[in-house]
Scaffold this active site. Structure first.
Site, PDB file in Angstrom:
ATOM      1  N   GLU A  88      10.221  16.162  14.941  1.00 10.47           N
ATOM      2  CA  GLU A  88      10.591  15.954  13.541  1.00 10.47           C
ATOM      3  C   GLU A  88       9.771  16.941  12.709  1.00 10.47           C
ATOM      4  O   GLU A  88       8.541  16.852  12.666  1.00 10.47           O
ATOM      5  CB  GLU A  88      10.269  14.517  13.117  1.00 10.47           C
TER       6      GLU A  88
ATOM      7  N   GLY B 247       7.311   4.909   7.768  1.00 11.20           N
ATOM      8  CA  GLY B 247       6.443   6.070   7.970  1.00 11.20           C
ATOM      9  C   GLY B 247       6.717   6.681   9.326  1.00 11.20           C
ATOM     10  O   GLY B 247       7.808   6.515   9.887  1.00 11.20           O
ATOM     11  N   SER B 248       5.727   7.368   9.850  1.00  8.81           N
ATOM     12  CA  SER B 248       5.955   8.107  11.092  1.00  8.81           C
ATOM     13  C   SER B 248       5.967   7.170  12.305  1.00  8.81           C
ATOM     14  O   SER B 248       5.402   6.071  12.276  1.00  8.81           O
ATOM     15  CB  SER B 248       4.863   9.157  11.264  1.00  8.81           C
ATOM     16  N   THR B 249       6.582   7.652  13.364  1.00  5.53           N
ATOM     17  CA  THR B 249       6.683   6.855  14.596  1.00  5.53           C
ATOM     18  C   THR B 249       5.296   6.579  15.167  1.00  5.53           C
ATOM     19  O   THR B 249       5.009   5.486  15.654  1.00  5.53           O
ATOM     20  CB  THR B 249       7.569   7.607  15.605  1.00  5.53           C
ATOM     21  N   ARG B 250       4.430   7.563  15.060  1.00 11.33           N
ATOM     22  CA  ARG B 250       3.072   7.398  15.588  1.00 11.33           C
ATOM     23  C   ARG B 250       2.313   6.278  14.859  1.00 11.33           C
ATOM     24  O   ARG B 250       1.697   5.417  15.477  1.00 11.33           O
ATOM     25  CB  ARG B 250       2.361   8.738  15.400  1.00 11.33           C
ATOM     26  N   THR B 251       2.369   6.310  13.520  1.00 13.27           N
ATOM     27  CA  THR B 251       1.687   5.253  12.763  1.00 13.27           C
ATOM     28  C   THR B 251       2.356   3.904  13.034  1.00 13.27           C
ATOM     29  O   THR B 251       1.677   2.881  13.147  1.00 13.27           O
ATOM     30  CB  THR B 251       1.721   5.567  11.251  1.00 13.27           C
ATOM     31  N   GLY B 252       3.673   3.917  13.159  1.00  9.64           N
ATOM     32  CA  GLY B 252       4.404   2.670  13.440  1.00  9.64           C
ATOM     33  C   GLY B 252       3.910   2.021  14.720  1.00  9.64           C
ATOM     34  O   GLY B 252       3.738   0.794  14.789  1.00  9.64           O
TER      35      GLY B 252
ATOM     36  N   GLU C 105      10.377   1.241   9.957  1.00  6.47           N
ATOM     37  CA  GLU C 105      11.359   2.310   9.665  1.00  6.47           C
ATOM     38  C   GLU C 105      10.656   3.626   9.927  1.00  6.47           C
ATOM     39  O   GLU C 105       9.770   4.023   9.163  1.00  6.47           O
ATOM     40  CB  GLU C 105      11.811   2.222   8.204  1.00  6.47           C
TER      41      GLU C 105
ATOM     42  N   CYS D 202      13.727  10.972   6.086  1.00  5.05           N
ATOM     43  CA  CYS D 202      13.735  10.453   7.461  1.00  5.05           C
ATOM     44  C   CYS D 202      15.054  10.750   8.153  1.00  5.05           C
ATOM     45  O   CYS D 202      15.090  11.065   9.333  1.00  5.05           O
ATOM     46  CB  CYS D 202      13.447   8.963   7.456  1.00  5.05           C
TER      47      CYS D 202
ATOM     48  N   LYS E 110       0.863  -1.196   0.000  1.00  2.00           N
ATOM     49  CA  LYS E 110       0.000   0.000   0.000  1.00  2.00           C
ATOM     50  C   LYS E 110       0.889   1.233   0.000  1.00  2.00           C
ATOM     51  O   LYS E 110       1.562   1.530   0.985  1.00  2.00           O
ATOM     52  CB  LYS E 110      -0.901   0.046   1.240  1.00  2.00           C
TER      53      LYS E 110
HETATM   54  P1  NAD Z   1       2.616   8.222   7.816  1.00  2.00           P
HETATM   55  O1  NAD Z   1       2.942   7.408   9.023  1.00  2.00           O
HETATM   56  O2  NAD Z   1       1.589   9.277   7.930  1.00  2.00           O
HETATM   57  O3  NAD Z   1       2.097   7.261   6.645  1.00  2.00           O
HETATM   58  C1  NAD Z   1       2.875   6.219   6.117  1.00  2.00           C
HETATM   59  C2  NAD Z   1       1.981   5.184   5.487  1.00  2.00           C
HETATM   60  O4  NAD Z   1       1.201   4.557   6.510  1.00  2.00           O
HETATM   61  C3  NAD Z   1       0.989   5.717   4.472  1.00  2.00           C
HETATM   62  O5  NAD Z   1       0.895   4.791   3.394  1.00  2.00           O
HETATM   63  C4  NAD Z   1      -0.317   5.776   5.254  1.00  2.00           C
HETATM   64  O6  NAD Z   1      -1.466   5.675   4.455  1.00  2.00           O
HETATM   65  C5  NAD Z   1      -0.173   4.551   6.148  1.00  2.00           C
HETATM   66  N1  NAD Z   1      -0.943   4.561   7.390  1.00  2.00           N
HETATM   67  C6  NAD Z   1      -1.335   5.643   8.132  1.00  2.00           C
HETATM   68  N2  NAD Z   1      -2.020   5.219   9.221  1.00  2.00           N
HETATM   69  C7  NAD Z   1      -2.057   3.864   9.185  1.00  2.00           C
HETATM   70  C8  NAD Z   1      -2.611   2.856  10.034  1.00  2.00           C
HETATM   71  N3  NAD Z   1      -3.256   3.146  11.161  1.00  2.00           N
HETATM   72  N4  NAD Z   1      -2.447   1.555   9.686  1.00  2.00           N
HETATM   73  C9  NAD Z   1      -1.783   1.227   8.561  1.00  2.00           C
HETATM   74  N5  NAD Z   1      -1.254   2.136   7.706  1.00  2.00           N
HETATM   75  C10 NAD Z   1      -1.378   3.429   8.011  1.00  2.00           C
HETATM   76  O7  NAD Z   1       3.999   8.775   7.282  1.00  2.00           O
HETATM   77  P2  NAD Z   1       4.256   9.751   6.030  1.00  2.00           P
HETATM   78  O8  NAD Z   1       3.824  11.127   6.422  1.00  2.00           O
HETATM   79  O9  NAD Z   1       3.720   9.132   4.781  1.00  2.00           O
HETATM   80  O10 NAD Z   1       5.860   9.692   5.918  1.00  2.00           O
HETATM   81  C11 NAD Z   1       6.691  10.533   6.629  1.00  2.00           C
HETATM   82  C12 NAD Z   1       7.259   9.798   7.838  1.00  2.00           C
HETATM   83  O11 NAD Z   1       7.945   8.637   7.391  1.00  2.00           O
HETATM   84  C13 NAD Z   1       8.287  10.622   8.593  1.00  2.00           C
HETATM   85  O12 NAD Z   1       8.079  10.469   9.974  1.00  2.00           O
HETATM   86  C14 NAD Z   1       9.618   9.962   8.172  1.00  2.00           C
HETATM   87  O13 NAD Z   1      10.657  10.131   9.094  1.00  2.00           O
HETATM   88  C15 NAD Z   1       9.218   8.542   8.017  1.00  2.00           C
HETATM   89  N6  NAD Z   1      10.171   7.838   7.150  1.00  2.00           N
HETATM   90  C16 NAD Z   1      11.053   6.963   7.719  1.00  2.00           C
HETATM   91  C17 NAD Z   1      12.001   6.311   6.925  1.00  2.00           C
HETATM   92  C18 NAD Z   1      13.013   5.356   7.523  1.00  2.00           C
HETATM   93  O14 NAD Z   1      13.679   4.647   6.760  1.00  2.00           O
HETATM   94  N7  NAD Z   1      13.168   5.306   8.828  1.00  2.00           N
HETATM   95  C19 NAD Z   1      12.033   6.562   5.549  1.00  2.00           C
HETATM   96  C20 NAD Z   1      11.115   7.453   5.000  1.00  2.00           C
HETATM   97  C21 NAD Z   1      10.183   8.077   5.818  1.00  2.00           C
END
Ligand code: NAD
Length: 496
Positions: free
Chosen positions: A397, A240-245, A263, A298, A187
């Protein structure tokens, strides 16, 4: 790479399931999300939002393909050959794929074609090489036994990607998963949904069996959550973000205790000592690490920690590099400063900078939107001084081109300032003193430390991943390949 007309790029929307485009919303079955171009805010397409039924269709398809297509069982060298062909097709498609990437994301065309597409292809090639080289071990047992660990694919991997480098981030997920013999349901971010669809198409053209690499579109709350919780997903990999993670980790725990690679976010320090060689180069490196992709990286080096005597000359030089950058549409050949992904994200950056200034920081450069005459959101590279560890721009961040500057007098002080209470993704150390560099390498709580450089090369063996709340597990390297395998232990009694 020449400029291009954004209205001339053909967009194909939908999910990609079982080797075909699927779009039930054409029959009124699915809600849609509109997708805007970050460079000018123009809505140029929309995507369907996969609900439970569509996610189930994709995962079932992947599961059937995993069991019946032969992908998991074929000779690993054959799998590698198909993946190498896939990489070649990606490379050959650079003129189109690069435009697709540039059009809908924050990646300027020169970088999309010159870096993102070839880096994606090379990542696929890198993991193809693992297919027949990592397969398990024979254990050192006594003479009466034969002990083995056999590496096996998981089945269907659920991959969720962010918007900031849509192709590259997706390739770091799918390439090791496919090479290890898994099927994938990916996704992408709802803000950057199209380039990975093309990637999935090219995979099928290369000979990856239909159903082995699927893409579903949608938001996180519904589509992402349904994917993570699906009972036939055996493992989840997320960037993605730490919160979503954290939400994904909880969902994995509550839907079959699935293993998960995360990540996540960062707030990475760049530590510069007064002996750092070639100050002009250092300034260029520091500025590049916070302005690349307009800081939407990131591992952005967002916290500059500099030995007191060097603070002024370094700040001055960084300002000069900032001033050279040219904000512009991602489809203009001369653009060197990316747009911000969306208007709300630009407003968030403004909010953080504004509150940090109100709390006593000094604005050294930037701090305003850049006017490029379109409806996009551009933010000028910004340097904030007179900040502390408690300043919002130092703690949070920002995900924008915002650098904070703090000074130190001793190595101990530098190390203490460098440790962030939550994040530990990357760090940079700039010094001519090897002993000091290595002491900091040991002391820094970060998943990656760069010395006298900042940012990765195409040495894919070096993995990336965070300490602390910046993540769990690694992308790239041998680690990411092994994370897409599970290991079965076998012990055979050989006695007659
Ligand atoms: P995000 O967490 O908002 O979204 C990332 C993905 O998760 C999207 O596809 C989104 O639709 C999906 N998502 C959101 N809520 C979800 C849920 N409850 N369950 C399942 N999937 C869900 O992040 P973003 O704004 O797209 O990306 C930016 C963030 O990503 C920054 O915090 C950045 O540091 C991080 N990032 C980390 C790395 C790394 O390698 N550590 C690399 C790139 C980006």
């Amino acid at each position: 790479m020449d400029s291009f007309n954004p209205d001339d790029v053909a967009i194909r929307s939908g999910h990609f399931i079982g080797g075909e485009y699927v779009d039930e919303s054409e029959r009124g079955g699915e809600r849609r999300i509109e997708v805007a171009r970050p460079s000018d805010g123009v809505i140029y397409a929309s995507v369907p939002v996969a609900g439970g039924e569509m996610v189930d269709r994709a995962v079932e398809n992947a599961w059937q393909a995993f069991r019946t297509s032969g992908w998991a069982r074929m000779a690993p060298r054959e799998r590698a050959k198909i993946l190498r062909r896939f990489a070649e097709l990606v490379e050959a498609d650079a003129p189109f794929l690069g435009r697709l990437e540039a059009l809908g994301s924050t990646r300027p065309i020169a970088q999309a074609v010159g870096w993102d597409v070839p880096f994606t292809a090379e990542g696929i090639r890198f993991y193809a090489e693992f297919a027949d080289k990592v397969g398990g071990d024979v254990a050192a047992t006594d003479h009466d036994h034969l002990g083995m660990t056999i590496a096996e694919p998981y089945g269907v991997i659920g991959a969720i990607a962010p918007w900031n480098f849509p192709l590259v981030m997706a390739s770091w997920k799918i390439a090791p998963a496919l090479a290890a013999g898994n099927a994938v349901v990916l996704k992408p971010s709802e803000m950057t949904p199209f380039s990975v669809l093309r990637l999935a198409e090219l995979a099928v053209q290369a000979g990856v069996p239909a159903g082995i690499f699927n893409v579903i579109q949608g938001d996180g709350r519904v589509t992402g959550d349904e994917l993570v919780r699906h009972p036939k997903i055996s493992k989840v990999t997320f960037t993605g973000s730490t919160r979503t993670g954290a939400a994904i980790m909880a969902a994995c725990a509550n839907s079959g205790t699935k293993p998960v690679t995360l990540e996540l976010g960062g707030k990475s320090p760049q530590i510069v000592f007064a002996d750092a060689p070639r100050l002009d180069d250092v300034a260029r490196r520091i500025a590049g690490a916070i302005t690349g992709n307009a800081g939407q990286v990131c591992v952005a080096g967002s916290r500059l920690l500099v030995e007191r005597s060097l603070a002024e000359p370094l700040a001055e030089r960084i300002g000069k590099v900032f001033a050279e950058l040219k904000p512009g549409a991602t489809w203009a050949a001369g653009t060197t400063l990316s747009p911000i992904i969306s208007a709300p994200q630009a407003a968030r950056i403004e909010g953080i900078v504004g509150r940090t200034l109100e709390a006593g920081a000094t604005l050294r450069f930037g701090g305003v939107r850049a006017d490029v005459g379109a409806n996009g959101a551009f933010y000028t590279p910004t340097l904030l001084t007179d900040v502390t560890a408690h300043s919002e721009a130092v703690r949070e961040e920002v995900f924008g081109p915002v650098l904070t500057l703090q000074t130190f007098d001793t190595e101990e002080e530098a190390l203490a300032l460098a440790q962030h209470p939550e994040y530990g993704l990357a760090a940079g150390v700039h010094t001519a003193d090897l002993g000091r560099a290595l002491r900091l390498v040991r002391g820094l709580e970060a998943g990656t430390v760069w010395v006298n450089r900042y940012g990765r090369t195409s040495d894919f063996m070096i993995p990336t991943g965070g300490y602390k709340r910046s993540g769990i597990g690694k992308d790239l390297g041998r680690q990411a390949y092994e994370a897409n395998l599970r290991f079965k232990s076998v012990l055979i009694d050989l006695r007659p």
